[in-house]
Design an enzyme around this catalytic site. Structure first.
Site, PDB file in Angstrom:
ATOM      1  N   ASP A 125     -31.794  12.270  41.171  1.00  0.00           N
ATOM      2  CA  ASP A 125     -31.001  12.388  42.392  1.00  0.00           C
ATOM      3  C   ASP A 125     -29.922  13.456  42.312  1.00  0.00           C
ATOM      4  O   ASP A 125     -29.221  13.715  43.287  1.00  0.00           O
ATOM      5  CB  ASP A 125     -30.403  11.038  42.785  1.00  0.00           C
ATOM      6  CG  ASP A 125     -29.429  10.482  41.737  1.00  0.00           C
ATOM      7  OD1 ASP A 125     -29.057  11.226  40.800  1.00  0.00           O
ATOM      8  OD2 ASP A 125     -29.061   9.297  41.852  1.00  0.00           O
ATOM      9  N   ASP A 257     -31.418  22.428  24.085  1.00  0.00           N
ATOM     10  CA  ASP A 257     -30.770  22.816  25.338  1.00  0.00           C
ATOM     11  C   ASP A 257     -29.299  22.418  25.356  1.00  0.00           C
ATOM     12  O   ASP A 257     -28.575  22.779  26.297  1.00  0.00           O
ATOM     13  CB  ASP A 257     -31.498  22.217  26.544  1.00  0.00           C
ATOM     14  CG  ASP A 257     -31.561  20.699  26.499  1.00  0.00           C
ATOM     15  OD1 ASP A 257     -32.120  20.164  25.531  1.00  0.00           O
ATOM     16  OD2 ASP A 257     -31.049  20.046  27.429  1.00  0.00           O
TER      17      ASP A 257
END
Length: 479
Positions: A125, A257
């Site tokens: 979301d 990352d």
């Protein structure tokens, strides 16, 4: 807008081209309740004079900062997550909002978390829980106070949405966070280019990173700069990893990352601080194998650096990259000595003596089970704190026979330059800590009573500790 004379906007990241990012739009939130603004960090980039309304306009509605990026950029990258390669990463709930130069001319990023969906959201979301934002503030504040090279939580605005999460009580409150950091380029940025065989782009990125973040380094004429860059990144990562260990910090998700090309620590999710010196202590509940446990963090960083080396093979000889990587363990050990000497507040000596002190202290901490932060607090400054340690609630521990050799080493050491044991912080019996029970107690006050006083008091305590340890100047007053 009320910008100070120190305001110096930049757009450097756009020089890399749109292969490195996607232009995105921020989410629109039903509410904007300012919960936290970092005045000290804001002063460093000329934003401390903004009114609260202006602050919300930029860091809640994301109106562009004049002269900086005209649109938010969701950065592209890949990464190994728990050593499994994932080509579907990228900024999924954040973006690079602006770039600014601080009062020393250093380029800094304003990056977001919880600012909405992007092309890399992977079904998420794009939001952030209020608790997640509060946790990032606490982690970054504590790490900076302990002398760790870290990004800083810059702004937290509650957004009025109710979020459903599988790993905490739902629905829960939402927020958007802004962090101030020294680059959001990461090892995963290089990995994405390598995976797509974008060799020319890797070369451009090497040049950009060296010119932008390592301008003090010299690249030989006609050289790609890959070895110079790799050496520099290894040095910075070793230093930050050592600082984590001396702080008793467990990052929790040391994926490629999450390793910035500047070595700066950032992105705090399931972090923990150690209650006691425990190498096997794991922060993330989903780290079932303990891959990123406290004692395995140095190995995880070395493994990640090896992945960066793989991305540079088109630009540097394998032997050169391997040689640099082989020096990482020794470089890390030297940085660990230095980090513990700073944590103990004593003047550095020679390499042998500093290592002997570090090893004696940490071995005793592990074997005795003393709270992690206690000994560095009681003995801060070395022999000058012997009387303080004798009056500490932990004094009986320091009377043990197995502490005798540690005591001898500590009592021969003098305070580091600038250490002032007369600071009120050292008059207390208890060091400032950030254990999970404290975090949960603070959150309960917010969640059940909307009481922000306890959080503000904790941040003030962290500020006091930071000043006492010599790692922070007093914060400027609010406008």
């Amino acid at each position: 807008m009320s910008f100070s004379p120190q305001y110096s906007p930049a757009t450097d990241h756009t020089r890399l081209g749109d292969l490195f990012y996607d232009v995105v739009e921020p989410a629109r939130f039903p509410q904007h309740i300012l919960r936290y603004r970092n005045q000290r960090a804001a002063a460093s980039v000329g934003l401390d004079t903004l009114t609260d309304e202006e602050w919300i306009e930029h860091f809640g509605r994301f109106s562009p900062l004049p002269g900086s990026l005209p649109h938010p950029l969701a950065l592209r990258y890949h990464g190994h997550q728990f050593r499994q390669y994932n080509p579907d990463l990228g900024d999924g709930r954040g973006f690079l909002f602006a770039q600014l130069r601080d009062t020393n001319g250093r380029l800094l990023d304003l990056g977001t978390k919880g600012s909405g969906r992007t092309p890399w959201s992977r079904g998420g979301d794009g939001r952030l829980t209020l608790k997640g934002g509060v946790r990032e503030i606490l982690a970054a504040s504590m790490l900076e106070a302990l002398g760790v090279d870290t990004s800083r939580a810059f702004s937290l605005i509650e957004t009025g949405e109710k979020l459903d999460r599988h790993d905490e009580p739902s629905p829960t409150r939402s927020a958007v966070l802004v962090r101030l950091g020294h680059s959001h380029i990461r090892i995963g940025t290089f990995q994405r280019l390598a995976a797509h065989a974008e060799t020319a782009a890797i070369g451009s990125l090497i040049t950009y990173v060296l010119e932008t973040y390592y301008p003090e380094l010299t690249v030989p004429e006609g050289d790609s700069g890959a070895l110079v860059l790799f050496e520099a990144v290894c040095e910075r990562v070793a230093r930050t990893g050592a600082q984590w260990m001396a702080a008793g910090f467990v990052h929790g998700v040391l994926n490629t990352d999450n390793i910035a090309i500047t070595g700066e620590s950032f992105d705090y999710g399931p972090w923990r601080f150690l209650p006691r010196f425990e190498p096997g202590f794991t922060a993330a509940y989903f780290d079932h194998q303990g891959l990123y446990a406290y004692g395995r963090q140095p190995a995880a960083l070395g493994w990640n650096l090896a992945r960066l080396a793989e991305c540079l093979l088109e630009f540097a000889p394998h032997t050169g990259l391997t040689e640099i990587l082989s020096r990482f363990p020794a470089r890390y050990e030297a940085e660990l000595d230095a980090a513990w000497i700073r944590r103990l507040g004593v003047a550095p000596c020679d390499e042998h003596s500093d290592r002997a002190l570090r090893q004696a202290v940490t071995l005793f901490m592990e074997e005795s089970g003393i709270p992690f932060d206690a000994l560095p607090f009681d003995w801060f400054g070395g022999g000058s704190s012997a009387e303080r340690a004798a009056a500490s609630p932990r004094a009986p521990i320091y009377q043990r026979s197995d502490f005798a050799p540690v005591r001898t080493l500590l009592e021969t050491r003098t305070p580091a330059a600038g250490v002032t044991l007369a600071h009120p912080y050292f008059a207390g019996n208890t060091p400032c800590t950030m254990l999970i029970d404290t975090v949960e107690t603070l959150w309960t006050q917010l969640a059940e009573h909307d009481d922000w006083g306890a959080l503000e008091a904790k941040l003030a305590q962290i500020d006091e500790m930071a000043v006492a340890l010599g790692n922070r100047s007093p914060a400027p007053s609010s406008p």
